[in-house]
Design a protein around this motif. Structure first.
Motif, PDB file in Angstrom:
ATOM      1  N   GLY B 142       0.804  -1.206   0.000  1.00 58.69           N
ATOM      2  CA  GLY B 142       0.000   0.000   0.000  1.00 58.69           C
ATOM      3  C   GLY B 142       0.839   1.259   0.000  1.00 58.69           C
ATOM      4  O   GLY B 142       2.013   1.244   0.396  1.00 58.69           O
ATOM      5  N   HIS B 143       0.214   2.324  -0.437  1.00 54.84           N
ATOM      6  CA  HIS B 143       0.851   3.628  -0.525  1.00 54.84           C
ATOM      7  C   HIS B 143      -0.076   4.616   0.175  1.00 54.84           C
ATOM      8  O   HIS B 143      -1.210   4.801  -0.249  1.00 54.84           O
ATOM      9  CB  HIS B 143       0.985   4.005  -2.008  1.00 54.84           C
ATOM     10  CG  HIS B 143       2.229   4.754  -2.296  1.00 54.84           C
ATOM     11  ND1 HIS B 143       3.170   4.329  -3.194  1.00 54.84           N
ATOM     12  CD2 HIS B 143       2.697   5.909  -1.798  1.00 54.84           C
ATOM     13  CE1 HIS B 143       4.158   5.187  -3.247  1.00 54.84           C
ATOM     14  NE2 HIS B 143       3.905   6.155  -2.406  1.00 54.84           N
ATOM     15  N   VAL B 144       0.399   5.240   1.239  1.00 58.91           N
ATOM     16  CA  VAL B 144      -0.458   6.086   2.068  1.00 58.91           C
ATOM     17  C   VAL B 144       0.083   7.514   2.062  1.00 58.91           C
ATOM     18  O   VAL B 144       1.253   7.737   2.395  1.00 58.91           O
ATOM     19  CB  VAL B 144      -0.507   5.549   3.519  1.00 58.91           C
ATOM     20  CG1 VAL B 144      -1.249   6.513   4.430  1.00 58.91           C
ATOM     21  CG2 VAL B 144      -1.132   4.163   3.552  1.00 58.91           C
ATOM     22  N   GLU B 151      -6.460   5.726   7.300  1.00 59.39           N
ATOM     23  CA  GLU B 151      -7.584   5.053   7.961  1.00 59.39           C
ATOM     24  C   GLU B 151      -8.041   3.836   7.165  1.00 59.39           C
ATOM     25  O   GLU B 151      -8.420   2.807   7.730  1.00 59.39           O
ATOM     26  CB  GLU B 151      -8.727   6.044   8.182  1.00 59.39           C
ATOM     27  CG  GLU B 151      -8.403   6.991   9.326  1.00 59.39           C
ATOM     28  CD  GLU B 151      -9.353   8.181   9.415  1.00 59.39           C
ATOM     29  OE1 GLU B 151     -10.449   8.126   8.812  1.00 59.39           O
ATOM     30  OE2 GLU B 151      -8.978   9.170  10.083  1.00 59.39           O
ATOM     31  N   ALA B 152      -7.984   3.954   5.850  1.00 59.14           N
ATOM     32  CA  ALA B 152      -8.361   2.809   5.015  1.00 59.14           C
ATOM     33  C   ALA B 152      -7.338   1.682   5.111  1.00 59.14           C
ATOM     34  O   ALA B 152      -7.680   0.500   5.021  1.00 59.14           O
ATOM     35  CB  ALA B 152      -8.506   3.268   3.559  1.00 59.14           C
ATOM     36  N   ALA B 153      -6.076   2.061   5.307  1.00 59.64           N
ATOM     37  CA  ALA B 153      -4.999   1.043   5.339  1.00 59.64           C
ATOM     38  C   ALA B 153      -4.853   0.391   6.705  1.00 59.64           C
ATOM     39  O   ALA B 153      -4.317  -0.725   6.803  1.00 59.64           O
ATOM     40  CB  ALA B 153      -3.671   1.690   4.940  1.00 59.64           C
ATOM     41  N   LEU B 158      -2.707  -3.714  10.450  1.00 55.25           N
ATOM     42  CA  LEU B 158      -2.771  -4.304  11.784  1.00 55.25           C
ATOM     43  C   LEU B 158      -3.344  -5.715  11.813  1.00 55.25           C
ATOM     44  O   LEU B 158      -3.077  -6.466  12.746  1.00 55.25           O
ATOM     45  CB  LEU B 158      -3.598  -3.407  12.718  1.00 55.25           C
ATOM     46  CG  LEU B 158      -2.990  -2.012  12.941  1.00 55.25           C
ATOM     47  CD1 LEU B 158      -3.923  -1.144  13.762  1.00 55.25           C
ATOM     48  CD2 LEU B 158      -1.623  -2.126  13.619  1.00 55.25           C
ATOM     49  N   ARG B 159      -4.104  -6.104  10.776  1.00 53.22           N
ATOM     50  CA  ARG B 159      -4.796  -7.394  10.902  1.00 53.22           C
ATOM     51  C   ARG B 159      -4.775  -8.275   9.663  1.00 53.22           C
ATOM     52  O   ARG B 159      -4.947  -9.481   9.773  1.00 53.22           O
ATOM     53  CB  ARG B 159      -6.270  -7.150  11.307  1.00 53.22           C
ATOM     54  CG  ARG B 159      -6.433  -6.798  12.774  1.00 53.22           C
ATOM     55  CD  ARG B 159      -7.891  -6.582  13.143  1.00 53.22           C
ATOM     56  NE  ARG B 159      -8.430  -5.355  12.558  1.00 53.22           N
ATOM     57  CZ  ARG B 159      -8.230  -4.131  13.064  1.00 53.22           C
ATOM     58  NH1 ARG B 159      -7.510  -3.971  14.158  1.00 53.22           N
ATOM     59  NH2 ARG B 159      -8.753  -3.074  12.487  1.00 53.22           N
ATOM     60  N   ALA B 160      -4.572  -7.743   8.495  1.00 57.66           N
ATOM     61  CA  ALA B 160      -4.713  -8.574   7.293  1.00 57.66           C
ATOM     62  C   ALA B 160      -3.588  -9.600   7.197  1.00 57.66           C
ATOM     63  O   ALA B 160      -2.505  -9.426   7.770  1.00 57.66           O
ATOM     64  CB  ALA B 160      -4.727  -7.698   6.046  1.00 57.66           C
ATOM     65  N   HIS B 166       3.730  -1.330   3.568  1.00 59.92           N
ATOM     66  CA  HIS B 166       3.155  -0.018   3.263  1.00 59.92           C
ATOM     67  C   HIS B 166       4.237   1.057   3.294  1.00 59.92           C
ATOM     68  O   HIS B 166       5.072   1.075   4.214  1.00 59.92           O
ATOM     69  CB  HIS B 166       2.075   0.376   4.278  1.00 59.92           C
ATOM     70  CG  HIS B 166       0.782  -0.335   4.065  1.00 59.92           C
ATOM     71  ND1 HIS B 166       0.585  -1.639   4.445  1.00 59.92           N
ATOM     72  CD2 HIS B 166      -0.381   0.072   3.487  1.00 59.92           C
ATOM     73  CE1 HIS B 166      -0.648  -1.998   4.119  1.00 59.92           C
ATOM     74  NE2 HIS B 166      -1.254  -0.990   3.538  1.00 59.92           N
ATOM     75  N   VAL B 167       4.194   1.916   2.333  1.00 58.78           N
ATOM     76  CA  VAL B 167       4.926   3.175   2.410  1.00 58.78           C
ATOM     77  C   VAL B 167       3.951   4.227   2.928  1.00 58.78           C
ATOM     78  O   VAL B 167       2.847   4.361   2.400  1.00 58.78           O
ATOM     79  CB  VAL B 167       5.454   3.615   1.033  1.00 58.78           C
ATOM     80  CG1 VAL B 167       5.925   5.063   1.078  1.00 58.78           C
ATOM     81  CG2 VAL B 167       6.610   2.721   0.600  1.00 58.78           C
ATOM     82  N   ILE B 168       4.351   4.912   3.983  1.00 59.09           N
ATOM     83  CA  ILE B 168       3.534   6.014   4.501  1.00 59.09           C
ATOM     84  C   ILE B 168       4.345   7.288   4.310  1.00 59.09           C
ATOM     85  O   ILE B 168       5.378   7.491   4.960  1.00 59.09           O
ATOM     86  CB  ILE B 168       3.169   5.785   5.980  1.00 59.09           C
ATOM     87  CG1 ILE B 168       2.434   4.441   6.127  1.00 59.09           C
ATOM     88  CG2 ILE B 168       2.322   6.951   6.502  1.00 59.09           C
ATOM     89  CD1 ILE B 168       2.095   4.059   7.561  1.00 59.09           C
ATOM     90  N   LYS B 169       3.910   8.103   3.385  1.00 62.24           N
ATOM     91  CA  LYS B 169       4.624   9.350   3.102  1.00 62.24           C
ATOM     92  C   LYS B 169       4.348  10.337   4.229  1.00 62.24           C
ATOM     93  O   LYS B 169       3.181  10.655   4.521  1.00 62.24           O
ATOM     94  CB  LYS B 169       4.148   9.926   1.763  1.00 62.24           C
ATOM     95  CG  LYS B 169       4.626   9.131   0.539  1.00 62.24           C
ATOM     96  CD  LYS B 169       6.105   9.397   0.268  1.00 62.24           C
ATOM     97  CE  LYS B 169       6.537   8.742  -1.048  1.00 62.24           C
ATOM     98  NZ  LYS B 169       7.973   9.012  -1.348  1.00 62.24           N
TER      99      LYS B 169
END
Lengths: 169, 199
Positions: B142-144, B151-153, B158-160, B166-169
């Motif tokens: 994912g790209h945040v 919030e969508a990620a 945390l659970r999937a 994920h990259v969180i910019k």
């Protein structure tokens, strides 16, 4: 037992559950045995330093691990060894040596000639096995030093133990 | 002189993001990469189940992998920076090959080396770490960039079923140090004790 079977037997005896490796021809049979063992997770690395960090994580989670590489991989590990040194994570490394005995490839000499000193300088205790009957006891000593108290130990497997590689020349 | 960069105006603030990822009383096992992410993780609470690195650059993801394989029933979260991820980038291939379902990795990407003078990293140019992870075969990537995307990620992070990357910019900003304990033996022993393991 072949020398590699003695290492494998010691892994089983000591309950080593994660064996991380960058392949080497000298370690091929041992790697294969680990892959085929249902209680050992064999983990192919892209570079040897990954293994130092991976085994620290394994210990953090309650598992024992060991690292297999050839002498060229020792140089890749040096900074990551600071993780094991600073936190006293157990570190046990089994190094098949190149550049040491009937070596055909001169590019193997720099690490083959200095791996032992580089490990010692980084704080890793080393033993060197030059004959097959030494490998079993030295493997157990290496594992005991690591897991008894967060020691860092490497067993260097002398190139005399390996078949001579000639590239068919 | 520090050059300006697009990350100077990114919406997300790393210390706000971390509070949404980790709570002091949850049971995540957390590895934090050296530097800013170690301070971020500590700012959300100095938990026994945090292992903040003070060195070993490039090792956070590998350490998370070893932990994930050893603790298959627990959720492992690796929080690290873009510089740290770049140094150990090929460990994403190793994660993919092992595919632990309980491992989630987040890179807080401010496109800078935060501890050394805010020099630009490769992600300030064209390198896309999420693309690297996807190409390594990490199944969920994912790209945040915004709060809405975060919030969508969050349920994924945390659970999937993992492994997940994920990259969180996050905005490039200088923040107060929130330092965890520096004694590595203590960090190790308290973590293992919290897992009921012998020291």
């Amino acid at each position: 037992m072949d020398w590699w079977e003695q290492i494998f037997a010691a892994f089983k005896e000591t309950n080593v559950q994660q064996v991380a490796y960058v392949p080497d021809a000298g370690h091929a049979s041992l790697i294969e045995a680990c892959i085929n063992d249902k209680d050992i997770r064999a983990i192919a690395l892209t570079t040897e330093e990954e293994g130092v960090a991976l085994l620290a994580g394994a210990w953090l989670g309650g598992e024992r691990g060991s690292l297999l590489m050839q002498s060229s991989g020792v140089g890749n590990c040096i900074n990551m060894i600071s993780l094991a040194a600073t936190c006293q994570f157990p570190l046990s490394i089994f190094v098949t040596m190149r550049g040491q005995w009937r070596e055909f490839n001169p590019w193997q000499y720099p690490m083959g000639q200095t791996a032992n000193n580089q490990l010692e300088t980084a704080g890793v205790r080393t033993l060197t096995a030059t004959s097959p009957d030494e490998v079993g006891p030295m493997t157990q000593a290496t594992l005991d030093h690591a897991f008894a108290g967060g020691g860092m130990s490497a067993l260097l497997l002398h190139q005399r133990l390996m078949p001579v590689k000639t590239f068919d020349k | 002189m520090v050059r300006s960069n697009r990350s100077d105006t990114y919406q997300l603030h790393r210390r706000e993001v971390i509070k949404q990822l980790i709570r002091i009383d949850d049971d995540l096992l957390v590895i934090a990469g050296l530097g800013s992410t170690a301070w971020d993780v500590t700012s959300a609470g100095d938990r026994n189940l945090n292992f903040p690195l003070w060195g070993a650059m490039g090792g956070a993801i590998s350490m998370g992998l070893g932990l994930a394989l050893a603790q298959p029933e627990r959720r492992i979260l690796v929080i690290t920076g873009d510089g740290e991820t770049l140094m150990g980038m090929s460990s994403l291939a190793t994660v993919s090959m092992q595919s632990p379902q309980n491992l989630s990795i987040c890179t807080f990407d401010n496109e800078r080396y935060g501890e050394t003078g805010m020099q630009l990293t490769h992600t300030s140019a064209r390198t896309d770490l999420a693309g690297v992870a996807a190409a390594c075969g990490i199944p969920v990537v994912g790209h945040v960039r915004t709060q809405e995307e975060l919030e969508a990620a969050l349920p994924n992070i945390l659970r999937a079923q993992g492994p997940i990357y994920h990259v969180i910019k996050v905005r490039a900003e200088k923040l107060d140090f929130v330092l965890p304990p520096k004694d590595g033996v203590h960090l190790k022993n308290r973590f293992r004790k919290a897992l009921s393991l012998d020291n």
